[in-house]
Motif scaffolding. Structure first.
Motif: not given
Length: 223
Positions: A78-91
């Motif tokens: 997914r795009t991240g854990w929550c709206q404030e922590h989107k880490n998809a690009v780094a992952l």
């Protein structure tokens, strides 16, 4: 997976059924063993293998579990854990570095579940950040939406999930629309009946008569 650009060649049709092992729980050694055992005993060489799980488990599991079998390993996130922590690009960058061959990104966070609307800016950012094929997923429920998501993300392919429940012909509808800009006629009742029966027989073969009959009721309702 469907796409108008460079869709991965491992998914020529719906009858090619990729295998998935969910590897999201610790310890990594347990899931390395699980994935390895699965590949060695049940997985056919050359078929795609999709791992789902966090980076540290994927890093530990991907090379060891699949190197000997020459299996292309893909991963869905997914795009991240929550709206404030989107880490998809780094992952995505790190996953590409450990050998993941294709990434599928669902346009919602883990916190959202299936609520709200999928967003595609993060998927576009992932596509721009990596060289491996990227598949866009989330709220793709019509040929028009499929075309719009491909345009918005630049993705190589699309993954259709809930919209295919009770509507397996959506894939040919999307393919036809992307190729021609025109809509296919809806399936006739006789074809729907045939597809439903084929679906049920496959379901019973997988789950058996007792469990299969009970669990098939929700599948029938989709049609």
């Amino acid at each position: 997976a469907l796409g108008s650009q460079s869709a991965a060649p491992w998914y020529p049709c719906w009858r090619v059924r990729p295998c998935t092992v969910r590897i999201w729980l610790p310890p990594p050694s347990t899931w390395r063993a699980t994935a390895t055992a699965f590949l060695c005993t049940r997985h056919r060489p050359g078929r795609p293998f999709r791992a789902t799980g966090p980076l540290r488990v994927a890093q530990a599991s991907t090379p060891e579990a699949c190197a000997k079998r020459h299996v292309p390993v893909t991963l869905k996130m997914r795009t991240g854990w929550c709206q404030e922590h989107k880490n998809a690009v780094a992952l995505a960058r790190q996953l590409e570095g450990v050998g993941i061959q294709m990434l599928t990104v669902h346009g919602r966070t883990r916190e959202q579940g299936y609520k709200g609307a999928a967003e595609y800016d993060t998927i576009a950012a992932v596509k721009a950040a990596v060289r491996v094929p990227v598949v866009a997923n989330g709220d793709i429920d019509s040929p028009e939406k499929a075309r719009a998501v491909l345009a918005a993300t630049g993705a190589d392919a699309l993954m259709v999930g809930r919209a295919a429940q009770g509507r397996p012909w959506i894939f040919r509808e999307i393919n036809h629309f992307l190729a021609t800009g025109e809509h296919l006629a809806p399936p006739l009742v006789a074809e729907v009946r045939s597809l439903l029966l084929e679906h049920l027989h496959d379901h019973y073969r997988l789950y058996g008569d007792e469990t299969g009959v009970r669990s098939a009721r929700k599948h029938i309702a989709w049609y």
